[in-house]
Design an enzyme around this catalytic site. Structure first.
Site, PDB file in Angstrom:
ATOM      1  N   CYS A  20     -19.023   1.226   9.137  1.00 44.89           N
ATOM      2  CA  CYS A  20     -19.224   1.924  10.416  1.00 44.89           C
ATOM      3  C   CYS A  20     -20.524   1.565  11.132  1.00 44.89           C
ATOM      4  CB  CYS A  20     -19.185   3.424  10.189  1.00 44.89           C
ATOM      5  SG  CYS A  20     -17.552   3.984   9.720  1.00 44.89           S
ATOM      6  N   GLU A  62     -13.941  11.067  14.028  1.00 44.49           N
ATOM      7  CA  GLU A  62     -14.249  11.558  12.680  1.00 44.49           C
ATOM      8  C   GLU A  62     -15.716  11.316  12.373  1.00 44.49           C
ATOM      9  OE1 GLU A  62     -15.139   9.360  10.168  1.00 44.49           O
ATOM     10  OE2 GLU A  62     -14.857   7.537  11.350  1.00 44.49           O
ATOM     11  N   ALA A 109     -35.747   5.548   2.971  1.00 44.48           N
ATOM     12  CA  ALA A 109     -36.025   4.121   3.153  1.00 44.48           C
ATOM     13  C   ALA A 109     -35.308   3.322   2.081  1.00 44.48           C
ATOM     14  CB  ALA A 109     -37.529   3.890   3.069  1.00 44.48           C
ATOM     15  N   GLY A 110     -35.020   2.071   2.372  1.00 40.51           N
ATOM     16  CA  GLY A 110     -34.326   1.251   1.384  1.00 40.51           C
ATOM     17  C   GLY A 110     -34.099  -0.159   1.896  1.00 40.51           C
ATOM     18  N   LYS A 158     -19.116   9.979  19.487  1.00 38.46           N
ATOM     19  CA  LYS A 158     -18.969   9.276  18.215  1.00 38.46           C
ATOM     20  C   LYS A 158     -19.919   8.076  18.131  1.00 38.46           C
ATOM     21  CE  LYS A 158     -17.558   7.457  14.519  1.00 38.46           C
ATOM     22  NZ  LYS A 158     -17.428   7.907  13.186  1.00 38.46           N
ATOM     23  N   LYS A 187       0.836  -1.206   0.000  1.00 37.50           N
ATOM     24  CA  LYS A 187       0.000   0.000   0.000  1.00 37.50           C
ATOM     25  C   LYS A 187       0.874   1.260   0.000  1.00 37.50           C
ATOM     26  CE  LYS A 187      -4.089   0.155   2.425  1.00 37.50           C
ATOM     27  NZ  LYS A 187      -4.914   0.410   3.625  1.00 37.50           N
ATOM     28  N   PHE A 234     -31.119  11.334   6.412  1.00 41.20           N
ATOM     29  CA  PHE A 234     -31.090   9.950   6.917  1.00 41.20           C
ATOM     30  C   PHE A 234     -32.488   9.402   7.166  1.00 41.20           C
ATOM     31  CE2 PHE A 234     -26.747   8.399   7.358  1.00 41.20           C
ATOM     32  CZ  PHE A 234     -26.131   9.473   6.753  1.00 41.20           C
TER      33      PHE A 234
HETATM   34  C1  UDX Z   1     -21.115   6.743   8.275  1.00 40.04           C
HETATM   35  C2  UDX Z   1     -21.410   8.079   8.983  1.00 40.04           C
HETATM   36  O1  UDX Z   1     -22.354   8.825   8.227  1.00 40.04           O
HETATM   37  C3  UDX Z   1     -20.135   8.846   9.197  1.00 40.04           C
HETATM   38  O2  UDX Z   1     -20.391  10.060   9.896  1.00 40.04           O
HETATM   39  C4  UDX Z   1     -19.238   7.949  10.018  1.00 40.04           C
HETATM   40  O3  UDX Z   1     -18.197   8.539  10.590  1.00 40.04           O
HETATM   41  C5  UDX Z   1     -18.908   6.686   9.230  1.00 40.04           C
HETATM   42  O4  UDX Z   1     -20.139   6.017   8.995  1.00 40.04           O
HETATM   43  P1  UDX Z   1     -20.683   5.915   5.801  1.00 40.04           P
HETATM   44  O5  UDX Z   1     -20.608   4.541   6.387  1.00 40.04           O
HETATM   45  O6  UDX Z   1     -19.652   6.324   4.828  1.00 40.04           O
HETATM   46  O7  UDX Z   1     -20.655   7.009   6.963  1.00 40.04           O
HETATM   47  O8  UDX Z   1     -22.077   6.027   5.052  1.00 40.04           O
HETATM   48  P2  UDX Z   1     -23.461   6.809   5.218  1.00 40.04           P
HETATM   49  O9  UDX Z   1     -23.596   7.763   4.112  1.00 40.04           O
HETATM   50  O10 UDX Z   1     -23.650   7.320   6.563  1.00 40.04           O
HETATM   51  O11 UDX Z   1     -24.469   5.600   4.946  1.00 40.04           O
HETATM   52  C6  UDX Z   1     -24.449   4.420   5.734  1.00 40.04           C
HETATM   53  C7  UDX Z   1     -25.458   3.429   5.214  1.00 40.04           C
HETATM   54  O12 UDX Z   1     -26.782   3.882   5.468  1.00 40.04           O
HETATM   55  C8  UDX Z   1     -25.387   3.172   3.712  1.00 40.04           C
HETATM   56  O13 UDX Z   1     -25.583   1.786   3.465  1.00 40.04           O
HETATM   57  C9  UDX Z   1     -26.534   3.987   3.153  1.00 40.04           C
HETATM   58  O14 UDX Z   1     -27.005   3.513   1.939  1.00 40.04           O
HETATM   59  C10 UDX Z   1     -27.551   3.853   4.270  1.00 40.04           C
HETATM   60  N1  UDX Z   1     -28.518   4.958   4.335  1.00 40.04           N
HETATM   61  C11 UDX Z   1     -28.111   6.228   4.617  1.00 40.04           C
HETATM   62  C12 UDX Z   1     -29.870   4.687   4.158  1.00 40.04           C
HETATM   63  O15 UDX Z   1     -30.259   3.531   3.929  1.00 40.04           O
HETATM   64  N2  UDX Z   1     -30.766   5.714   4.282  1.00 40.04           N
HETATM   65  C13 UDX Z   1     -30.394   6.999   4.560  1.00 40.04           C
HETATM   66  O16 UDX Z   1     -31.280   7.858   4.649  1.00 40.04           O
HETATM   67  C14 UDX Z   1     -29.020   7.254   4.731  1.00 40.04           C
END
Ligand code: UDX
Length: 467
Positions: free
Chosen positions: A283, A154, A275-276, A227, A39, A272
């Protein structure tokens, strides 16, 4: 900026690499350390192990000037004023975070400390980790007056991590003394003073010189809990709207209308609430489990989080049931799958609901033709190859002669697909959308039988169930 700081960032995964690049972008001198030689070589040669907007240009610019890559943690620690630990904290079997990488790095840092350093935990860790790192540093020979340990969680989303870093809602630092707090404030000063946003080359975003981000200073334990509580709350919001979507499905109501109505209450907020097929990624699943474990250790059963996890797991099963009810039998059906990443805009497939659904389909005897703008190579590393798994290089090729299209990640390019071309490519004009990317009325108008999550399907005239 007052004085550039020398920063070592240990771990060049998503968080480490983005933080390192952004610290250099702010004007600091950065040494990025990783024990993965391949890496480090890739990064030195101008390559990038991750897909992240703005990162290639930023590193291209900064690589010659202020950021270097090395495997030598000892030398990096010697040179640095602040050492950020950004190594992985994977989930262990019982749900808690496996902190062995943090432990190993802290032990190694201890042996290299020769004058005052601030050690910063950037990885997501449970409350009290700060104390553990302090103890580990001492046990490995670092004298207590030569370091402080600070928590600086973060809040970076993959795909928008650079913008999230440079235009944050807030910067959280958990710190127990002024000397360490002062250094952290200096590191973030180009953002908190607003000076960064006046630069012509600044990465654009929501912050500006007139509206710089606040820096919240709190105790280390409060920062650690902030966090975990943030990610758990966001995951809860998603599970909540998914549960509401299932009720909407049964009641013949469009969940987006409900989410809009709910989200306009500014005590709740509109984000956030999409729905899905549930949340995935590196994370949320890990942090919800770890937070639940932390609560348990502290004598509290955080059952609400267990329910958040249950709804999330069920969401994939319910979607699978939807596929079955749209297609009747599954064995021998050929399905086009658009999206493998855990969300659009990233190549990351960790805990991706898409991959899980693909596995369920294969188990039922379907053939799948897979397309994702960025995540196909990673998928090939984890998904058993076989005659029923095919990877193609565009959306229309995936759809060609398929019995239906499944949309499993929310990539912008999927939402912009040419619907006429898609319909012509398909054997049957059926779209089953796990991310609600399309308008049901438009889809119906274009001649598709369209299913989504928590929205009535016009073509099939789903009726409200009388309670
Ligand atoms: C997340 C947090 O947002 C971030 O602050 C943290 O530090 C790391 O984890 P990330 O995992 O990159 O970030 O993705 P994020 O955009 O938060 O989405 C997480 C999951 O939730 C994805 O699978 C996304 O598709 C899903 N999601 C998000 C939904 O199903 N509906 C939403 O309304 C938002």
């Amino acid at each position: 900026m007052a004085q550039p700081i020398c920063i070592a960032v240990v771990g060049s995964g998503y968080v480490g690499l983005v933080s390192a690049a952004c610290f250099a972008e702010l004007g600091h001198r950065v040494i990025c350390v990783d024990n993965d030689e391949a890496k480090v070589r890739l990064l030195k040669d101008g390559g990038l192990p991750i897909h992240e907007e703005y990162l290639p240009e930023m590193l291209g610019r900064l690589r010659q000037e202020s950021i270097e890559f090395t495997t030598d943690l000892h030398e990096a620690t010697r040179q640095a004023d602040a050492v950020f630990i950004a190594v992985g904290t994977p989930q262990s079997d019982n749900g808690d975070a496996d902190l062995s990488y943090v432990d190993a790095v802290a032990s190694a840092i201890a042996r290299s400390i020769d004058n005052y350093k601030v050690i910063v935990e950037k990885s997501t860790v449970p409350v009290y980790t700060n104390e553990w790192i302090t103890r580990t540093l001492e046990r490995n020979g670092a004298s207590r007056d030569t370091f402080d340990v600070v928590s600086n969680p973060e809040f970076l989303r993959e795909g928008t991590a650079v913008t999230d870093f440079l235009h944050p809602n807030r910067i959280v630092i958990g710190v127990e003394n002024e000397r360490a707090a002062h250094l952290l404030r200096q590191i973030y000063e180009p953002l908190t003073s607003g000076a960064y946003y006046d630069r012509p080359s600044a990465v654009p975003g929501s912050r500006s010189a007139d509206n710089p981000p606040p820096l919240l200073q709190m105790s280390t334990r409060a920062a650690e809990l902030t966090k975990h509580a943030t990610n758990a709350f966001l995951a809860m919001k998603i599970s909540f709207i998914n549960a509401v979507a299932n009720i909407c499905d049964a009641a013949g109501v469009n969940v987006e209308e409900v989410a809009r109505g709910v989200g306009m209450d500014d005590r709740i907020g509109p984000r956030f609430l999409r729905a899905g097929i549930g949340y995935g990624g590196s994370c949320f699943p890990k942090d919800v489990a770890a937070f639940r474990w932390v609560a348990e250790q502290l004598g509290h059963h955080f059952d609400l989080l267990a329910e958040v996890e249950r709804i999330n797991a069920d969401q994939k099963k319910l979607f699978f049931r939807k596929i079955r009810s749209a297609l009747w039998t599954l064995r021998g059906k050929r399905l086009a799958v658009l999206g493998l990443a855990f969300k659009g805009g990233t190549d990351d497939i960790r805990e991706s609901p898409a991959i899980e659904i693909v596995r369920m389909l294969l188990k039922e005897g379907c053939s799948v033709t897979l397309f994702d703008p960025a995540a196909m190579e990673r998928t090939k590393e984890v998904l058993e190859p076989g005659p029923r798994v095919k990877y193609v290089s565009d959306m229309y090729e995936a759809a060609t002669d398929a019995h239906a299209v499944l949309v499993l990640s929310d990539w912008q390019e999927f939402a912009a697909i040419d619907l006429d071309r898609l319909r012509e490519a398909l054997r049957h004009p059926i779209v089953i959308d796990g991310r609600n990317l399309f308008d049901p009325e438009v889809m119906s108008g274009k001649g598709f039988t369209y299913f989504s999550v928590g929205r009535p399907s016009l073509a099939t005239g789903v009726k409200a169930v009388k309670l």
